[in-house]
Every structure is written in C-alpha cells, then in structure tokens.
Design a protein around this motif. Structure first.
Motif, short mmCIF file in Angstrom:
data_model
loop_
_atom_site.label_atom_id
_atom_site.label_comp_id
_atom_site.label_asym_id
_atom_site.label_seq_id
_atom_site.Cartn_x
_atom_site.Cartn_y
_atom_site.Cartn_z
N GLY A 161 0.81 -1.21 0.00
CA GLY A 161 0.00 0.00 0.00
C GLY A 161 0.84 1.26 0.00
N ILE A 162 1.90 1.27 0.83
CA ILE A 162 2.75 2.45 0.90
C ILE A 162 3.46 2.68 -0.42
CG2 ILE A 162 4.85 3.37 1.97
CD1 ILE A 162 3.95 2.05 4.58
N MET A 163 3.96 1.61 -1.04
CA MET A 163 4.67 1.76 -2.31
C MET A 163 3.73 2.26 -3.40
SD MET A 163 7.76 1.19 -1.64
CE MET A 163 8.33 1.26 -3.34
N VAL A 164 2.54 1.68 -3.46
CA VAL A 164 1.56 2.13 -4.45
C VAL A 164 1.21 3.60 -4.21
CG1 VAL A 164 -0.83 1.86 -5.24
CG2 VAL A 164 0.60 -0.15 -4.89
N GLY A 165 1.02 3.95 -2.93
CA GLY A 165 0.68 5.33 -2.60
C GLY A 165 1.75 6.32 -2.99
N LEU A 166 3.02 5.96 -2.76
CA LEU A 166 4.12 6.85 -3.13
C LEU A 166 4.18 7.06 -4.63
CD1 LEU A 166 6.97 5.60 -0.76
CD2 LEU A 166 5.75 7.78 -0.64
N ILE A 167 3.98 5.99 -5.38
CA ILE A 167 4.02 6.11 -6.85
C ILE A 167 2.89 7.00 -7.34
CG2 ILE A 167 3.79 4.84 -9.01
CD1 ILE A 167 5.16 2.47 -7.60
N VAL A 168 1.68 6.74 -6.83
CA VAL A 168 0.52 7.54 -7.24
C VAL A 168 0.73 9.00 -6.84
CG1 VAL A 168 -1.95 7.93 -6.85
CG2 VAL A 168 -1.09 5.61 -7.18
N GLY A 169 1.25 9.22 -5.63
CA GLY A 169 1.45 10.58 -5.16
C GLY A 169 2.48 11.35 -5.96
N LEU A 170 3.59 10.70 -6.30
CA LEU A 170 4.63 11.37 -7.09
C LEU A 170 4.13 11.75 -8.48
CD1 LEU A 170 7.76 9.26 -6.10
CD2 LEU A 170 7.30 11.64 -5.50
N LEU A 171 3.21 10.95 -9.01
CA LEU A 171 2.63 11.28 -10.31
C LEU A 171 1.54 12.35 -10.18
CD1 LEU A 171 2.32 7.70 -11.88
CD2 LEU A 171 4.02 9.45 -12.40
N ALA A 172 0.81 12.30 -9.08
CA ALA A 172 -0.30 13.24 -8.91
C ALA A 172 0.18 14.66 -8.59
CB ALA A 172 -1.23 12.74 -7.79
N GLY A 173 1.34 14.78 -7.87
CA GLY A 173 1.83 16.10 -7.50
C GLY A 173 2.04 17.03 -8.68
N PRO A 174 2.82 16.64 -9.69
CA PRO A 174 3.01 17.51 -10.85
C PRO A 174 1.70 17.81 -11.59
CG PRO A 174 4.69 15.82 -10.79
CD PRO A 174 3.71 15.47 -9.74
N VAL A 175 0.80 16.86 -11.63
CA VAL A 175 -0.50 17.09 -12.29
C VAL A 175 -1.26 18.19 -11.56
CG1 VAL A 175 -2.72 16.06 -12.87
CG2 VAL A 175 -0.62 14.75 -13.20
N LEU A 176 -1.23 18.15 -10.22
CA LEU A 176 -1.91 19.19 -9.45
C LEU A 176 -1.26 20.56 -9.69
CD1 LEU A 176 -2.50 17.42 -6.01
CD2 LEU A 176 -4.20 17.96 -7.77
N ALA A 177 0.07 20.58 -9.82
CA ALA A 177 0.74 21.86 -10.06
C ALA A 177 0.32 22.47 -11.40
CB ALA A 177 2.25 21.66 -10.03
N LEU A 178 0.11 21.62 -12.39
CA LEU A 178 -0.27 22.11 -13.71
C LEU A 178 -1.73 22.48 -13.81
CD1 LEU A 178 1.72 19.66 -16.03
CD2 LEU A 178 2.18 22.09 -15.66
N PHE A 179 -2.59 21.65 -13.20
CA PHE A 179 -4.03 21.83 -13.40
C PHE A 179 -4.79 22.10 -12.10
CE2 PHE A 179 -2.42 18.74 -16.55
CZ PHE A 179 -2.61 19.49 -17.69
N GLY A 180 -4.04 22.39 -11.01
CA GLY A 180 -4.69 22.62 -9.73
C GLY A 180 -5.65 23.79 -9.75
N GLY A 181 -5.31 24.83 -10.53
CA GLY A 181 -6.19 26.00 -10.58
C GLY A 181 -7.58 25.66 -11.07
N THR A 182 -7.67 24.81 -12.06
CA THR A 182 -8.99 24.42 -12.58
C THR A 182 -9.76 23.57 -11.59
OG1 THR A 182 -8.06 22.43 -13.64
CG2 THR A 182 -8.10 24.46 -14.94
N LEU A 183 -9.04 22.97 -10.62
CA LEU A 183 -9.70 22.16 -9.59
C LEU A 183 -10.02 22.97 -8.34
CD1 LEU A 183 -7.45 18.95 -9.86
CD2 LEU A 183 -9.72 19.32 -10.87
N GLY A 184 -9.73 24.28 -8.37
CA GLY A 184 -10.04 25.14 -7.23
C GLY A 184 -8.96 25.18 -6.17
N ILE A 185 -7.75 24.71 -6.49
CA ILE A 185 -6.64 24.74 -5.53
C ILE A 185 -5.95 26.09 -5.63
CG2 ILE A 185 -4.50 23.66 -4.79
CD1 ILE A 185 -5.45 21.07 -5.99
N THR A 186 -6.01 26.88 -4.57
CA THR A 186 -5.45 28.23 -4.56
C THR A 186 -4.04 28.25 -3.99
OG1 THR A 186 -6.35 28.68 -2.36
CG2 THR A 186 -7.78 29.15 -4.25
#
Length: 564
Positions: A161-186
């Motif tokens: 679970g931890i390994m899967v979570g780290l992989i998902v998180g490392l991929l999700a972080g850059p995506v949030l940086a690029l498209f976080g504004g459209t998701l309402g992340i200020t």
C-alpha cells in the motif's frame, strides 16, 4: 556426465530402446521415494532428469560463479532475472511449507542412479534461455500482472500500500501543479500544504533519531511516522506556520512543495485503502481444495496439474508456450534421441510436463524443429517503450533548436539547460545514494542523467551500476540468501529490508533501478514545474508556441536557401 551423442550403444542393444516417464512434484517427499523405487526396480540404461547444466551444478552444491556485470545491467536481463528470482522464491516457499528442499526429486534420481552405476542425462533447456524466451513472449500487461500478483502474494499488504501510494502521489503532485487551478486549488492551499509537509517531515526526522536510542524496528518507524503525521495534521488544520513559511519561501517553492504534499497525501490514502482491501482478502478463509488444504502429494495427480497448467495458460498463453510447451518438446527431442540410440531410459520430470512429453514420444513426427526451441527470442511486438523514448528525445532536441532558430537569447537557453542538468543530476544521484550507492557511483549517475534522460538507448542506472560493481561481488548464491530473508517471518519488515540491501545482488539492482527512477521523476518535475516558470519569460504557452513556429519557419527558409 556426458551428452547422449557421446555415448556408445548399450551392449547387446538392437533396434530402439524405450522411455518411461515419471511425473514428480519438485517439493514432494513422496516423489523422492517414488523415484528411488522406480530406478531400483527398472534398472534403466540411463536416468534422464529435468535439469540443465547450471541447475545440476547448483544442486550439487558447487560454488556459484560470479555474474558478468553486463548481464545484470542490461535492461531486459534485469527483468528476466527478477522473474527468475520470483519463480525461485515461490518454489522455495513451497519447499519450506512442506519441509522438502526444492529439486529433491531430481537429486534423488541422480544419487540413486549413481549408486546403481547408471548414467545420468541432463535433458532440459538452459534455464537462462528459458527465462529469456518466457519474458519475451509475455505481453506488457501480463508482465505487470505477474510481478504484481507475486508481490501481493509475498509482500506485507502495508508495504504494498505504501509503495503504491508513493508512486501515485509522485505522479499526482506535478499534475496538481499544472491543473490545480482548474480544480479550485489556490495559492493559500498550496501554502498550507507546504507548511504542514515541512513541519511533519522535520518532526519525523527528529523523532526517528530520538526513538532510535530506545526503540527499534517497527516501533521506531511507527513513533517517527505517527509524530510527524500528527504535527502535520495540526499544522494543516490550524495553519499556525503559514505566516512563517509564506515569508521565507517563494511562490515557486510553495507550489512545488505544496502540490507534492497534496499528491503524496492523496496517494498514500489511496494506498492505505488498497492495503486494507488486500489485507481483508488475505484474511479470508481459503476455498476448499486450495493450496493450504491440498496435500502436497496431490500436485502429482494428473487432474490437479492439468487445472494448474490451464490456469497459467489462460493468464499468459505466450509465457506458457515458452515455459511449458517448448520445454516439453525440447525434453522429448532429447529422449527420442536416446531411444533411437537403443537405450532404455527412465525420465524424471515435473508432473506438469509428463503428458506433453508422452504425447511427443508417442508421435515423434509432431515434434517442432529443434532450431525453433533454442536461441534468444526477439519477439515480434512493436517496442512501444523505445518508440516513445525516441519521440521524447526528438521533441526535447527540437524544442531547443526551434527556440534558438527563433532568436531566443543564448543566455536564456543556457539557464534552461542548466536547470535541466541540475534537477536530473540531483534526483538521480540522490535516489542512487538512497539505495546505498557510494558517492562516486551516485556522482557518475547524476552527471550523465541529463543526457540519458533524452536518450532511450541509455540509462543513468547503468553508469551508476558499473561504478558500484567495482566494490561488489555478485553471484547466483545471492538468490538463496534473498529467499531466506523473505521467508523469515520472525523479523520486522524494516530489518528484513535492511538486510536485503546488504546482499550485493539486491543492492546492485536497487541502485540501478532507483537511479533511473530519480531521473524519470526529475524529468516529470522539470516539465511540470521548471519549464512553466521559464515559459513566463517568453509569454507563457502561447508565446512559446509562437516562437517554435517562428523557429520552424526560419529553419525551413534556411534549408531552402541552402539548397537553392
């Protein structure tokens, strides 16, 4: 132990000999007894065993040979080795469960034959060749399913679970940086997440050092992670550190740290849910007739073996062909040759191969040509990974060339390249060091990471591995050591992992793998974080697109004027 072609026909032999096949379970005590009895009663001219030269020498207890560095550092060879290791580990666990050493049936055949003065023939295909062909025949999906399935079967669900979570998180972080504004992340949310992450990480490191004085293993890990998580949650809930970090951290740093923190938290939550599901599934009672309730001797029963083989065939038709069907034909070729030479042969093979071999022995004309059963399997599928890598390389080079042709100043391009060099070097070297690499090895991997990231034919881990091998002695015996560690249920997970990193083969593979992972993460971060910051100087995405079109136009005009 000579090859069949070197043998003289048995005295008084006329016409063809005969072949009897005994099907065994490689981890079965009853199979050992059956083999010994059959050889003593039948007294054949030759006992043929399902072994190749390498496995025979290993069963004989000979010292394993050191591995050639080039063998373990080639990309596909590493994955083939991992497949071999996992299959070996599963067999070792079965042997431990039923208190029988894997391969005991084959050793019983060899020892009993020698006691009666009977020759022994090794009739199986080389294991490395089989694993190579097995890996090449499997699709990408089948490879992922096999590795994932074995990992879930032999690894603690929390670790998975931890390994899967780290992989998902490392991929999700850059995506949030690029498209976080459209998701309402200020920006305020990024700041809160960054503050909580920095405080939580700092607390975890401090408590880990303090707890290490009195605690060990899982208790130390739990204390450090629990304390850091609690402080991080409090900081996220009340924001008492926002002002401090907002003052000293720039907006760019806050965006990087905050988006990664949000991604990792979300990924770890996903991983914990997955671990809980895996744990619940693992705690259910086994179905009637499952492996836990099945007597190991049932593995030699034809019906049970047929079911197991068919399940594997449905999972991977190509893999089953290389691992089962081709070996049936290869062994049958050897046995037919011995029979034609006039020998009476008792063949000792795994129960899963008995039916296929006997079919070929009854109808030798159906045997495929021997040439089709040996040699390296190239595979006929398109190398999508290499094609994508080449496309990325071409795109990266074209990006710099088109900007230069558009008149972008050299100073800007030099700073952009410098950022690419630094982020790749830092992450590749850092991850290599995390795997236990020496500073010299990590430094070499970091120094070449910028180049290997855009060249699909190279990988920074290869360079790190070659330097690290100067200080490591790797051999096949490391597999047995790793299997013993993984089978030890008395030690905490942290201690087992720590001892695995002391095994040269595992350490080398992890150093190579993590160096490559670091470079991949650096490339993702560069595209997600660094490049957009540089892009603002050129007018954002619209400005960069316009410049690249100008560069393409100028390049076309230059080429046309040169050709005229």
């Amino acid at each position: 132990m000579s090859e069949p072609a070197d043998r003289s026909p048995p005295p008084g032999a006329s016409g063809e000999g005969r072949v009897s096949v005994v099907g065994t379970a490689h981890v079965s005590e009853a199979s050992v007894q059956e083999v010994e009895t059959r050889i003593a009663e039948d007294r054949p001219d030759i006992v043929a065993v399902e072994l190749d030269e390498g496995r025979y020498r290993q069963l004989q207890g000979e010292e394993p040979e050191d591995l050639d560095a080039s063998d373990l550092l080639k990309g596909n060879t590493v994955f083939q080795f991992l497949a071999y290791w996992m299959l070996s580990y599963v067999q070792t666990r079965l042997g431990d469960q039923f208190d029988v050493k894997p391969g005991a049936d084959m050793m019983a055949a060899i020892d009993t034959a020698e006691e009666h003065g009977i020759d022994v023939a090794l009739v199986d295909r080389d294991i490395q060749e089989t694993i190579q062909r097995f890996w090449a025949r499997m699709t990408i999906t089948e490879k992922l399913r096999m590795v994932g399935g074995l990992a879930f079967g032999v690894t603690d669900s929390r670790v998975v679970g931890i390994m899967v979570g780290l992989i998902v998180g490392l991929l999700a972080g850059p995506v949030l940086a690029l498209f976080g504004g459209t998701l309402g992340i200020t920006d305020a949310i990024y700041l809160r997440a960054a503050s909580a992450a920095i405080l939580g990480l700092g607390t975890t490191l401090v408590v880990d050092q303090i707890a290490g004085l009195t605690l060990g293993g899982d208790q130390r890990f739990a204390a450090a992670l629990g304390s850091g998580g609690a402080i991080g949650l409090v900081a996220a809930a009340f924001g008492f550190a926002d002002g401090l970090f907002g003052t000293y951290l720039g907006g760019f740093t806050i965006t990087i740290v905050g988006s990664l923190a949000l991604g990792l938290v979300g990924g770890l939550l996903f991983g914990l849910v997955a671990a809980a599901i895996i744990g619940l599934r693992g705690s259910t009672q086994p179905e009637a007739g499952g492996m836990d309730e099945m007597d190991i001797e049932d593995l030699t029963d034809a019906d049970v073996v047929t079911v197991m083989m068919e399940e594997f065939r449905q999972f991977s038709p190509g893999g089953a062909e290389a691992l089962i069907d081709e070996r049936d034909a290869y062994i049958a070729h050897k046995l037919v040759g011995l029979r034609q030479a006039g020998y009476d042969v008792l063949a000792v093979v795994g129960a899963g191969h008995r039916e296929g071999i006997e079919d070929y022995l009854a109808n030798p004309s159906t045997l495929p040509p021997m040439d089709s059963l040996v040699g390296e399997e190239k595979g006929s599928r398109l190398p999508w990974g290499k094609l994508i890598g080449i496309a990325l390389s071409v795109g990266f080079v074209a990006f710099f060339i088109l900007l230069a042709m558009a008149g972008v100043q050299d100073g800007f391009l030099l700073r952009l390249f410098g950022a690419w060099f630094l982020i790749n070097g830092i992450f590749a070297a850092g991850f290599a060091k995390l795997a236990g690499a020496r500073w010299s090895s990590a430094g070499v991997g970091g120094a070449v990471a910028w180049m290997t990231s855009i060249n699909p034919a190279l990988a920074p881990g290869w360079f790190t591995g070659y330097v690290e091998l100067r200080h490591l002695s790797v051999n096949i015996g490391d597999i047995s050591t790793l299997n013993s560690l993984l089978s030890d249920e008395s030690k905490p997970i942290g201690e087992i992992v720590s001892e695995m990193f002391e095994v040269p083969m595992f350490k080398l593979i992890m150093v190579v793998a993590l160096t490559n992972v670091g470079s991949i993460i650096a490339s993702i971060l560069f595209v997600s974080y660094i490049l957009p910051q540089f892009g603002t100087e050129l007018g954002g995405v619209e400005g960069i697109s316009r410049l690249m079109l100008d560069g393409a136009r100028n390049s076309a005009e230059l080429i046309w004027s040169t050709l005229r």
